[in-house]
Motif scaffolding. Structure first.
Motif, PDB file in Angstrom:
ATOM      1  N   THR A  50      78.029  33.450  33.077  1.00  9.41           N
ATOM      2  CA  THR A  50      78.563  34.017  34.313  1.00  9.41           C
ATOM      3  C   THR A  50      80.056  33.772  34.370  1.00  9.41           C
ATOM      4  OG1 THR A  50      77.993  31.969  35.438  1.00  9.41           O
ATOM      5  CG2 THR A  50      76.419  33.777  35.630  1.00  9.41           C
ATOM      6  N   ALA A  51      80.659  33.871  33.175  1.00 10.89           N
ATOM      7  CA  ALA A  51      82.116  33.734  33.118  1.00 10.89           C
ATOM      8  C   ALA A  51      82.759  35.022  33.633  1.00 10.89           C
ATOM      9  CB  ALA A  51      82.546  33.423  31.698  1.00 10.89           C
ATOM     10  N   SER A  52      84.042  35.165  33.426  1.00 14.14           N
ATOM     11  CA  SER A  52      84.747  36.280  34.053  1.00 14.14           C
ATOM     12  C   SER A  52      84.529  37.627  33.363  1.00 14.14           C
ATOM     13  CB  SER A  52      86.238  35.961  34.116  1.00 14.14           C
ATOM     14  OG  SER A  52      86.676  35.503  32.859  1.00 14.14           O
ATOM     15  N   GLY A  53      83.899  37.620  32.202  1.00 17.09           N
ATOM     16  CA  GLY A  53      83.643  38.893  31.529  1.00 17.09           C
ATOM     17  C   GLY A  53      84.843  39.370  30.723  1.00 17.09           C
ATOM     18  N   ILE A  54      84.583  40.347  29.862  1.00 14.40           N
ATOM     19  CA  ILE A  54      85.639  40.823  28.956  1.00 14.40           C
ATOM     20  C   ILE A  54      85.817  42.332  29.167  1.00 14.40           C
ATOM     21  CG2 ILE A  54      86.379  40.922  26.546  1.00 14.40           C
ATOM     22  CD1 ILE A  54      83.824  38.899  26.200  1.00 14.40           C
ATOM     23  N   PRO A  55      87.061  42.791  29.335  1.00 18.34           N
ATOM     24  CA  PRO A  55      87.277  44.241  29.486  1.00 18.34           C
ATOM     25  C   PRO A  55      86.791  44.996  28.246  1.00 18.34           C
ATOM     26  CG  PRO A  55      89.316  43.023  29.887  1.00 18.34           C
ATOM     27  CD  PRO A  55      88.325  42.047  29.342  1.00 18.34           C
ATOM     28  N   LYS A  56      86.309  46.213  28.481  1.00 16.38           N
ATOM     29  CA  LYS A  56      85.691  46.992  27.384  1.00 16.38           C
ATOM     30  C   LYS A  56      86.612  47.175  26.186  1.00 16.38           C
ATOM     31  CE  LYS A  56      81.772  49.777  28.683  1.00 16.38           C
ATOM     32  NZ  LYS A  56      81.511  49.669  30.145  1.00 16.38           N
ATOM     33  N   ASP A  57      87.902  47.490  26.483  1.00 19.10           N
ATOM     34  CA  ASP A  57      88.809  47.785  25.351  1.00 19.10           C
ATOM     35  C   ASP A  57      89.157  46.548  24.534  1.00 19.10           C
ATOM     36  OD1 ASP A  57      90.183  46.656  27.394  1.00 19.10           O
ATOM     37  OD2 ASP A  57      91.939  47.963  27.272  1.00 19.10           O
ATOM     38  N   SER A  58      88.771  45.364  25.043  1.00 23.31           N
ATOM     39  CA  SER A  58      89.061  44.149  24.282  1.00 23.31           C
ATOM     40  C   SER A  58      87.875  43.694  23.456  1.00 23.31           C
ATOM     41  CB  SER A  58      89.461  43.019  25.232  1.00 23.31           C
ATOM     42  OG  SER A  58      90.675  43.343  25.863  1.00 23.31           O
ATOM     43  N   ILE A  59      86.697  44.253  23.783  1.00 23.04           N
ATOM     44  CA  ILE A  59      85.485  43.790  23.093  1.00 23.04           C
ATOM     45  C   ILE A  59      85.584  43.984  21.583  1.00 23.04           C
ATOM     46  CG2 ILE A  59      83.011  44.289  22.772  1.00 23.04           C
ATOM     47  CD1 ILE A  59      82.833  44.568  25.817  1.00 23.04           C
ATOM     48  N   GLY A  60      86.121  45.149  21.191  1.00 21.55           N
ATOM     49  CA  GLY A  60      86.236  45.452  19.756  1.00 21.55           C
ATOM     50  C   GLY A  60      87.099  44.449  19.009  1.00 21.55           C
TER      51      GLY A  60
END
Lengths: 628, 132
Positions: free
Chosen positions: A550-560
């Protein structure tokens, strides 16, 4: 001519010959006119044929014709002077009786042409004539004998049989002679050939076998060897040589026959070949010893013991020469021999040229092969060197990591000792400083470890000890290990898994590192009182281990970019952590999972949290196999 | 605790050797130390230890060469040997383990406390992390 015979017989040509005062007086008859016509006609037609032949002739044939016409014109002129001019106009008849002798002059000239210029194959004619005469003699004698018998028989005066026998016997005899003529002729021809004409060969056969040799052999030395051997054997020549020239010198000699006792002076031979090529003698490019005038060329040929020199040319380019010695019999080369050689020379030249080209290609191929061999050798050496360098690199990495870790171990250990002195409380801010030092040392050690791992992965040096592994056990170990940390942060930390084993074929330790890395990350970034859930399950033919936080999450464009080395993504974990990572953990995890034919998937929502899922192929236990 | 256990520490790095000797002595063990391969070989040949903590990279003779040489001398028991090194490559570890030693520890992975725990585990024959 035959028409003239009766005229002579019946005294029509010459009416009478009387002797007046010791001189001959010839009274011509009416037949003298036709005789005159015949002679003039034959002379004119003979001249016509000669002129016609002469026009179309070239080389030695032209020369031969010159001799013939020269001889006969001389004879004719002398005869005319002796008989017509002196006899008729000046009435001097003294030369008339010897006028037939003038014919001899013509004959001598022709004979010269025969001997010197191969005018007629006189030996052949002689041989044939002997055969013919023998045959005639045989038939004649036979006839006489038989006729004698018949005459004897007829003399008994029995007219009833006479007519019949007169008819049948000659008929039978005619048949007999007709049948026996050819075989007998052949027998005698063979016989005479054996005695007089031992070297006789069929030029067509020779040319054909030569063509076959040239067509079937590409290898130069094989070909020249075979050509010479065949030529020498067939024509019975004691020595033969095919010489190849290039750039005004001899570069190759193939000889056959009596090579040992044969002189061979390169410069002289080259001169002979060169001269024969440039010879304008009778328009023919051939030197025949007997036909040469006493000069340099003849002298050279004598010195080199050569009888024939023929240049070998291809499209007017001199490529060499065919040299031939004497005939074993000591005879001169016949016109047939020379004709055959003249036909052969250009063929040999072309074949030799082709063989040379082939040789060049072959040599080129060999050179090419050698070149490739050398290049391959260089490549091998380079490869060896690279392997050595690779080895050195391995050693370097190994030594470097060892050497780096040794002092770091000392720092880490002594910092730990300083921080954990029994019964002694360290004052702030010293404790804080030591803590930072200790954590930084830990981080440095991890970095060295991770770089070592990356280096191994990238050089395919990683060794997986694959065995059937229960992933539930692996995750449980990590869970147990990190439960304390989670508790410290008051994080709700759970692990759900089915009761059955979740088997994969993998390296237990490496897979544990992967899970530890993922859970470690989650622990690092999940704020206090957050939630981390571990879920292990099977799905189709895979085993999935999900780590949700339940951390802050990662933006989609950074996942790659997450799984890249040292990825400096905009949204970096490190910003949110007091314990920055090496930036290699996810990259290494992904590589290790890939080596297990698996994958790591990421689902994330900014503000809600992330789920990292490790997907590994389910291990299909072999039937009857026991896996512990 | 059976504090009279006899331990040999083979470590060429003085700081680490001093540390290991210090923390183990503090636990009451009878500790000896060797600074190079040659010394280590003679100590191991002539004495019986309950546990030998053997470094791999050593001057004169490395840890694995010592084991080779001892084997030639007929001393084949390696149950009491734990390798402690900073070499961490899989191949090196696998090769070392193939010698039949009890364990392999990467120095930098352990705090002094963890190391003592490991060693106690070996001596009491309890399951430990580095025991494979």
């Amino acid at each position: 001519m035959f028409f003239q015979i009766p005229l002579v017989l019946f005294n029509l040509t010459l009416n009478s010959v009387t002797v007046n005062n010791g001189e001959l007086s010839i009274i011509p008859g009416i037949g003298i006119l036709s005789m005159l016509a015949m002679h003039i006609g034959s002379i004119i037609s003979g001249c016509y044929v000669l002129v016609k032949k002469y026009k179309s002739a070239s080389g030695i044939l032209k020369l031969q014709l010159q001799y013939i016409s020269g001889g006969f014109i001389t004879s004719l002129l002398l005869t005319i002077i002796a008989t017509a001019v002196l006899g008729v106009l000046f009435n001097i008849t003294i030369l008339i009786p010897i006028s037939p002798l003038f014919i001899l002059i013509g004959l001598v000239i022709v004979a010269y042409a025969i001997i010197r210029h191969r005018l007629l194959d006189i030996r052949f004619i002689i041989v044939r004539s002997v055969a013919f005469l023998l045959l005639m003699l045989f038939i004649a004698l036979g006839y006489i004998a038989i006729l004698f018998d018949i005459a004897f028989f007829l003399n008994r005066d029995r007219p009833s049989l006479e007519t019949l026998q007169e008819l049948i016997l000659p008929a039978l005899l005619a048949l007999f002679f007709a049948v026996t003529f050819q075989p007998l002729r052949r027998v005698f021809e063979k016989l005479t050939d054996k005695v007089f004409y031992r070297d006789r060969y069929d030029s067509n056969d020779l040319l054909w076998s030569m063509s076959r040799i040239m067509a079937s052999t590409l290898h130069l030395s094989d070909m020249t060897k075979q050509i010479l051997s065949k030529l020498l054997e067939t024509m019975r020549i004691n020595y033969g040589s095919i010489v190849l020239v290039r750039d005004k010198s001899i570069f190759r000699v193939d000889s056959d026959g009596d090579v040992k006792n044969h002189p061979f002076k390169n410069t002289d031979i080259y001169t002979l070949i060169y001269d024969s090529y440039h010879s304008t003698r009778h328009g023919e490019h051939i030197f025949i010893f007997e036909e040469l005038p006493e000069a340099k060329v003849k002298r050279l040929m004598r010195e080199q013991d050569l009888t024939i020199v023929i240049p070998l040319t291809v499209r007017k380019e001199l490529i060499g020469g065919l040299l031939l010695g004497q005939k074993s019999s000591g005879e001169i080369y016949s016109s047939e021999d020379v004709d055959v050689l003249k036909i052969l020379a250009p063929e040999i030249a072309v074949a030799v040229k082709n063989a040379l080209s082939y040789e060049e290609i072959r040599k080129f191929n060999i050179t090419l092969e050698e070149e490739i061999e050398r290049a391959t050798g260089r490549l091998r050496a380079a490869n060896r060197r690279l392997k050595e360098l690779d080895q050195l690199k391995d050693e370097f990495v190994s030594i470097a990591s060892h050497e780096l870790r040794t002092p770091m171990t000392a720092i880490k250990s002594y910092l730990w000792m300083a921080l954990n002195q029994p019964n002694q409380k360290i004052k702030e801010p010293l404790k804080k400083y030591l803590d930072i030092s200790y954590n930084s040392t830990e981080r440095l050690i991890r970095l060295v470890n991770d770089m070592l791992t990356v280096s191994r992965i990238e050089r395919n040096k990683i060794e997986l000890r694959k065995e059937p592994t229960d992933m539930t056990m692996v995750v449980q170990l990590v869970y147990d290990e990190l439960k304390i940390t989670a508790d410290e942060k008051q994080i709700e930390f759970t692990f759900d898994h089915p009761k059955a084993k979740l088997l994969v074929l993998g390296d237990k330790e490496k897979l544990r590192e992967v899970i530890q890395n993922l859970v470690g990350n989650a622990l690092k970034f999940t704020p206090e009182k957050g939630v981390i859930r571990l879920v292990a399950k099977t799905q189709k033919n895979t085993i999935q281990i999900a780590v949700s936080d339940t951390a802050s999450g990662i933006p989609k464009d950074s996942i790659g970019k997450l799984f890249q080395k040292f990825s400096k993504i905009e949204y970096s974990y490190s910003k949110h952590s007091s314990q920055p990572g090496t930036g290699l953990g996810l990259y290494i995890s992904k590589q290790i999972v890939s080596l297990h034919n698996g994958d790591i998937e990421v689902q994330s929502e900014v503000g809600a949290g992330s789920t990292f899922t490790v997907i590994l192929p389910l291990y299909q236990q072999p039937k009857g196999g026991d896996v512990s | 605790m059976a504090q009279s256990k006899h331990i040999l520490v083979v470590e060429d790095e003085q700081y680490l050797r001093d540390l290991y000797v210090q923390i183990l002595k503090k636990e009451g063990y009878d500790v000896e130390s060797a600074v190079n391969g040659e010394d280590a070989y003679h100590f191991m040949k002539d004495n019986d230890y309950d546990l030998i903590i053997l470094d791999v990279i050593l001057p004169q003779m490395d840890g694995l060469q010592i084991l080779d040489k001892l084997e030639k001398d007929g001393k084949k028991n390696r149950d009491n040997v734990v390798l402690l090194s900073n070499l961490g490559q899989d191949l090196v570890v696998a090769k070392a383990l193939a010698y039949g030693v009890r364990g392999y520890m990467v120095k930098s992975d352990y705090t002094p406390e963890e190391l003592v725990n490991e060693i106690q585990g070996y001596l009491s024959d309890e399951p430990v992390k580095s025991k494979l």
